[in-house]
Design an enzyme around this catalytic site. Structure first.
Site, PDB file in Angstrom:
ATOM      1  N   TYR A  13      12.429   0.083   7.864  1.00  0.00           N
ATOM      2  CA  TYR A  13      12.128  -0.953   6.875  1.00  0.00           C
ATOM      3  C   TYR A  13      12.277  -0.374   5.465  1.00  0.00           C
ATOM      4  CZ  TYR A  13       9.754  -4.647   4.322  1.00  0.00           C
ATOM      5  OH  TYR A  13       9.473  -5.654   3.433  1.00  0.00           O
ATOM      6  N   LYS A  64      -2.341   9.299   4.643  1.00  0.00           N
ATOM      7  CA  LYS A  64      -2.101   7.861   4.542  1.00  0.00           C
ATOM      8  C   LYS A  64      -2.462   7.255   5.895  1.00  0.00           C
ATOM      9  CE  LYS A  64       1.236   4.451   2.968  1.00  0.00           C
ATOM     10  NZ  LYS A  64       1.123   3.520   4.093  1.00  0.00           N
ATOM     11  N   GLU A  98      -9.242   1.835   4.399  1.00  0.00           N
ATOM     12  CA  GLU A  98      -8.425   1.456   5.546  1.00  0.00           C
ATOM     13  C   GLU A  98      -9.322   1.300   6.773  1.00  0.00           C
ATOM     14  OE1 GLU A  98      -5.250   1.247   4.645  1.00  0.00           O
ATOM     15  OE2 GLU A  98      -3.989   1.409   6.445  1.00  0.00           O
ATOM     16  N   LYS A 111      -1.818  10.862  -5.665  1.00  0.00           N
ATOM     17  CA  LYS A 111      -2.293  10.080  -6.807  1.00  0.00           C
ATOM     18  C   LYS A 111      -2.614  11.016  -7.968  1.00  0.00           C
ATOM     19  CE  LYS A 111      -4.721   7.185  -3.465  1.00  0.00           C
ATOM     20  NZ  LYS A 111      -6.024   6.857  -2.873  1.00  0.00           N
ATOM     21  N   LYS A 113       6.127   9.252   3.247  1.00  0.00           N
ATOM     22  CA  LYS A 113       6.048   8.824   4.649  1.00  0.00           C
ATOM     23  C   LYS A 113       6.634   9.903   5.564  1.00  0.00           C
ATOM     24  CE  LYS A 113       5.068   4.196   4.188  1.00  0.00           C
ATOM     25  NZ  LYS A 113       5.900   3.135   4.680  1.00  0.00           N
ATOM     26  N   CYS A 140      22.271 -16.969  34.830  1.00  0.00           N
ATOM     27  CA  CYS A 140      22.566 -18.204  35.549  1.00  0.00           C
ATOM     28  C   CYS A 140      23.809 -18.910  35.020  1.00  0.00           C
ATOM     29  CB  CYS A 140      21.376 -19.162  35.513  1.00  0.00           C
ATOM     30  SG  CYS A 140      21.142 -19.940  33.903  1.00  0.00           S
ATOM     31  N   CYS A 178      16.820 -21.426  35.891  1.00  0.00           N
ATOM     32  CA  CYS A 178      17.420 -20.097  35.663  1.00  0.00           C
ATOM     33  C   CYS A 178      16.573 -19.081  36.430  1.00  0.00           C
ATOM     34  CB  CYS A 178      17.434 -19.761  34.176  1.00  0.00           C
ATOM     35  SG  CYS A 178      17.893 -18.049  33.846  1.00  0.00           S
TER      36      CYS A 178
HETATM   37  S1  IVH Z   1      -4.158   4.007  -2.294  1.00  0.00           S
HETATM   38  C1  IVH Z   1      -3.292   1.496  -5.817  1.00  0.00           C
HETATM   39  N1  IVH Z   1      -4.767   5.744  -0.411  1.00  0.00           N
HETATM   40  O1  IVH Z   1      -1.210   2.433   2.223  1.00  0.00           O
HETATM   41  C2  IVH Z   1      -3.424   2.403  -4.649  1.00  0.00           C
HETATM   42  N2  IVH Z   1      -3.597   3.778   0.229  1.00  0.00           N
HETATM   43  O2  IVH Z   1       0.893   0.726   0.215  1.00  0.00           O
HETATM   44  C3  IVH Z   1      -3.338   1.663  -3.387  1.00  0.00           C
HETATM   45  N3  IVH Z   1      -3.211   3.591   2.648  1.00  0.00           N
HETATM   46  O3  IVH Z   1      -1.694  -0.561   3.026  1.00  0.00           O
HETATM   47  C4  IVH Z   1      -3.538   2.374  -2.173  1.00  0.00           C
HETATM   48  N4  IVH Z   1      -4.186   5.470   3.211  1.00  0.00           N
HETATM   49  O4  IVH Z   1      -3.986   0.518   2.945  1.00  0.00           O
HETATM   50  C5  IVH Z   1      -4.180   4.558  -0.693  1.00  0.00           C
HETATM   51  N5  IVH Z   1      -5.421   7.350   1.136  1.00  0.00           N
HETATM   52  C6  IVH Z   1      -4.837   6.176   0.852  1.00  0.00           C
HETATM   53  C7  IVH Z   1      -4.265   5.354   1.863  1.00  0.00           C
HETATM   54  C8  IVH Z   1      -3.653   4.166   1.500  1.00  0.00           C
HETATM   55  C9  IVH Z   1      -3.545   4.396   3.653  1.00  0.00           C
HETATM   56  C10 IVH Z   1      -2.463   2.324   2.803  1.00  0.00           C
HETATM   57  C11 IVH Z   1      -3.059   1.153   2.130  1.00  0.00           C
HETATM   58  C12 IVH Z   1      -1.893   0.230   1.908  1.00  0.00           C
HETATM   59  C13 IVH Z   1      -0.770   1.182   1.800  1.00  0.00           C
HETATM   60  C14 IVH Z   1      -0.327   1.268   0.363  1.00  0.00           C
END
Ligand code: IVH
Length: 709
Positions: free
Chosen positions: A56, A138, A196, A313, A337, A434, A455
């Protein structure tokens, strides 16, 4: 056996996009935009993705590159204009006061270096020297916002489109990791914490074992299981599924001054009792970040919960503010990712499989390859659009994924020089089983065999479904036996099951006297199955267990359901236009209708169901209700069924046309809106009083301030 996968090469993609002329670019956008929208919907709304995240992301990247080169071609419906997807309508909307954003991606260590350079350049003198970053796993689940007022959990919503998600407080309350009360002092007057909700791998496996033991479909992977569970209407279903939670960001804070770095803010959330990932670290500079990402990557299969990457971040919140946002993502963060468990192999041939509803699915037959310890030789390609989207060709190299999924899938195609010379996949115009004509419905990617009655492939799959535990639960009607019955022409339609005789059966392979008798007994017993199960068994498209139950509860009898107009069906909670149309056209089809008649004649009872609130003497016709918050004894779905059964309507949002708002505990924005619009607000007792016959709720039953803010 280990295989190396050709890594994704952004420069190749850029070169390909660079080679497109305007017309080719427009044609490619015509494929990419609707398909990426469809996949976003599958992912966000249905929790049933057909392509893996990385594929994706790569397709999305292709879209961005094409749009950057030809800005005039950007379509209004492009997914680059949107975050996530619209909420599913059966849950109540949840408004995020501060939008929930998504993250842009980095696909390689080099892109992390570029990210860091970009940050330094943007910040210039504001941040001399190396930047500090928070590097976090993540988590692969579902984003959630929790709202606390003076330390009490009062709201929980999914991300939805970033501005409006779904209200899932009823489910969130069942998750033990989420405190309903924060601890410590002082606490903010209002706090929204984001994080999450996810499932541990152990919990996922155990849950699937339970589902299979009950004859239900196992969930595909922990992420979808978690997301599907959070958006359950029924908190008791959610309660028995092993969800957990970790916080990763602060949304809104009132009445408290948060510390100045992200890491300290998370620590503060932790001190209040919100779980925070202990693996979060602070790293310095791009090298430090890449090292931290690599360390997490090594650990990621041992964590016991799914992560699909690392989030990086800028740690200093003041610098975050300076950096700000680009359309829908913060400029100060990026998601790296990790590749899914994947392997590269050759696609030998595409064959086609016919399912219960006649859907014809392309299947990739592969040179066997080991993917994360499992040998894979077949993988689903889902549908024609997907084959075109990925540009799958016979003999090409493909990357196969498992990523916790039960069914392996073809991810991306590895495009080499010979690619364009290979034969494209030709889709059948007649059913491979079929020979009947194949149809493709407008707006649907699925090819379907038009022979809905005889079928053999559809019949076989329908019989398996008919006899399954959640449907007629016919002991002894296994797949091998079904193959024989269909193969020998003894069973040509569902109703033939009830025409089977002892003589038909004893002649079959591995069928002794005893088993024949047992099967006939089981068939006899199955005639008494409750209405909802018999409805499920009919195999009406999109009518699974839950919808069948809604139908049975709301309409009460087979006759009522058969006679229902689309409008009647739409009035049933949980049924939307597509499903209503499927039900109506099923019973309107003379062959299917005759088949139902035959089942009835042969003794299948379809017993009347006790309609929800059948004892109600009230007539609520013409009245529109909205239900919000947690009711003391009724589930919202139950309250809804009762209102529908008494002839009332239930809407998802409050408007001037709303007659009553039924408000439970922690009713939020709906209550405010109802008050503003002067809509009568009642509580559960008030509703029950109305259902028992009182046209207007007694004054004493009106919701008092205890349900409001
Ligand atoms: S920060 C503005 N930290 O990743 C910052 N997101 O596209 C927004 N996610 O579905 C997210 N672990 O739920 C952040 N440690 C983490 C994360 C996290 C998973 C997910 C989040 C969202 C996607 C962000």
């Amino acid at each position: 056996m280990s295989t190396t996968v050709t890594p994704f090469d952004p420069s190749l993609l850029a070169a390909r996009v660079g080679g497109l002329d305007r017309e080719e670019a427009a044609a490619r956008l015509d494929v990419l935009v609707p398909e990426l929208n469809r996949h976003a919907k599958l992912y966000y709304t249905h929790d049933a993705p057909e392509i893996d995240d990385r594929t994706y992301d790569i397709l999305y990247r292709e879209l961005e590159l094409i749009e950057a080169r030809f800005p005039a071609l950007v379509r209004d419906d492009s997914p680059t204009n949107r975050v996530g997807d619209a909420p599913i309508d059966s849950l109540q909307p949840f408004v995020h006061r501060v939008p929930m954003l998504s993250l842009s991606n980095a696909m390689s260590a080099e892109e992390v270096v570029e990210f860091d350079k970009r940050m330094q350049k943007e910040l210039g003198d504001e941040a001399p020297g190396e930047l500090r970053y928070s590097v976090e796993p993540k988590l692969d689940g579902l984003a959630i916002e929790l709202v606390y007022e003076h330390g009490t959990l009062v709201g929980a919503g999914t991300r939805g489109n970033g501005e409006v998600g779904e209200d899932v407080l009823h489910v969130v309350r069942t998750i033990r990791a989420i405190p309903t009360k924060l601890v410590g002092a002082p606490l903010p007057a209002r706090l929204s914490a984001r994080g999450e909700i996810f499932m541990t791998l152990e919990g996922f496996t155990a849950m699937n074992e339970r589902l299979v033991a009950r004859g239900e479909e196992p969930k595909k992977n922990p992420r979808n299981a978690a997301a599907g569970t959070v958006r359950q209407l029924d908190p008791s279903v959610a309660a028995e599924r092993p969800l957990t939670f970790m916080a990763y960001a602060v949304g809104e804070v009132e009445g408290f001054v948060m510390p100045g770095t992200h890491a300290e803010q998370l620590a503060t959330l932790g001190s209040w009792g919100l779980p925070v990932n202990p693996l979060n670290t602070v790293a310095v500079g791009a090298d430090g970040v890449n090292a931290a990402i690599a360390r997490l990557g090594e650990q990621r299969f041992e964590l016991g919960y799914p992560i699909d990457g690392a989030v990086v971040k800028v740690d200093d919140v003041h610098l975050q503010d300076i950096l700000g946002f680009v359309s829908k993502a913060p400029r100060w963060a990026v998601a790296f990712k990790y590749p899914a468990e994947e392997a590269e192999t050759t696609l030998l041939e595409v064959t086609f499989q016919v399912g219960r509803t006649g859907a014809i699915t392309p299947v990739a037959n592969l040179e066997p390859v080991d993917v994360g310890g499992v040998t894979v030789s077949r993988a689903t390609l889902h549908n024609e659009d997907q084959v075109r989207l990925l540009d799958v060709r016979t003999g090409c190299r493909v990357v196969v994924h498992r990523a916790g999924d039960v069914i392996p899938r073809v991810g991306r195609v590895v495009v080499d020089e010979a690619h364009v010379t290979r034969p494209t996949v030709v889709f059948p115009t007649t059913c491979p089983e079929c020979g009947s004509e194949v149809e493709r419905e407008a707006d649907q990617a699925v090819l379907r065999c038009s022979n809905t009655v005889s079928c053999p492939a559809q019949l076989r799959a329908s019989l398996i479904h008919f006899g399954s535990r959640t449907a007629m639960d016919i002991d002894g009607l296994g797949e091998k036996l079904i193959d024989q019955l269909v193969g020998a022409g003894i069973v040509r339609r569902l109703s033939d099951l009830y025409r089977l005789t002892y003589e038909d059966l004893v002649g079959l392979d591995r069928m002794g006297r005893r088993s024949a008798e047992n099967l006939l007994d089981a068939l006899e017993r199955s005639k008494e199955r409750p209405l909802e199960r018999a409805l499920t068994a009919l195999g009406i498209r999109e009518v699974g267990e839950a919808t069948a139950r809604d139908l049975a509860l709301a309409m009460g009898s087979l006759a009522a359901i058969r006679a229902a107009t689309t409008e009647d069906l739409l009035a049933v909670g949980g049924i939307g236009p597509t499903v209503a149309e499927r039900i109506r056209s099923f019973f309107a089809d003379p062959r299917r209708s005759a088949e139902v008649d035959d089942l009835v004649t042969l003794g299948v009872r379809f017993p009347d169901a006790e309609r929800a609130a059948a004892s109600s003497t009230a007539d609520l016709s013409g009245k529109t209700f909205v239900i919000t918050g947690t009711l003391p004894t009724l589930k919202r779905s139950e309250a809804k069924d009762m209102i529908l059964a008494a002839g009332g309507k239930v809407a998802g949002s409050v408007s001037a046309r709303t007659d009553y708002l039924v408000a439970g505990e922690a009713a939020g924005s709906k209550l405010e809106k109802a008050t503003a619009l002067n809509v009568a607000v009642i509580d559960e007792a008030g509703l029950l009083a109305m259902l028992a016959g009182g046209a207007e709720p007694p004054e004493s039953a009106r919701a008092d301030g205890s349900v409001g803010p």
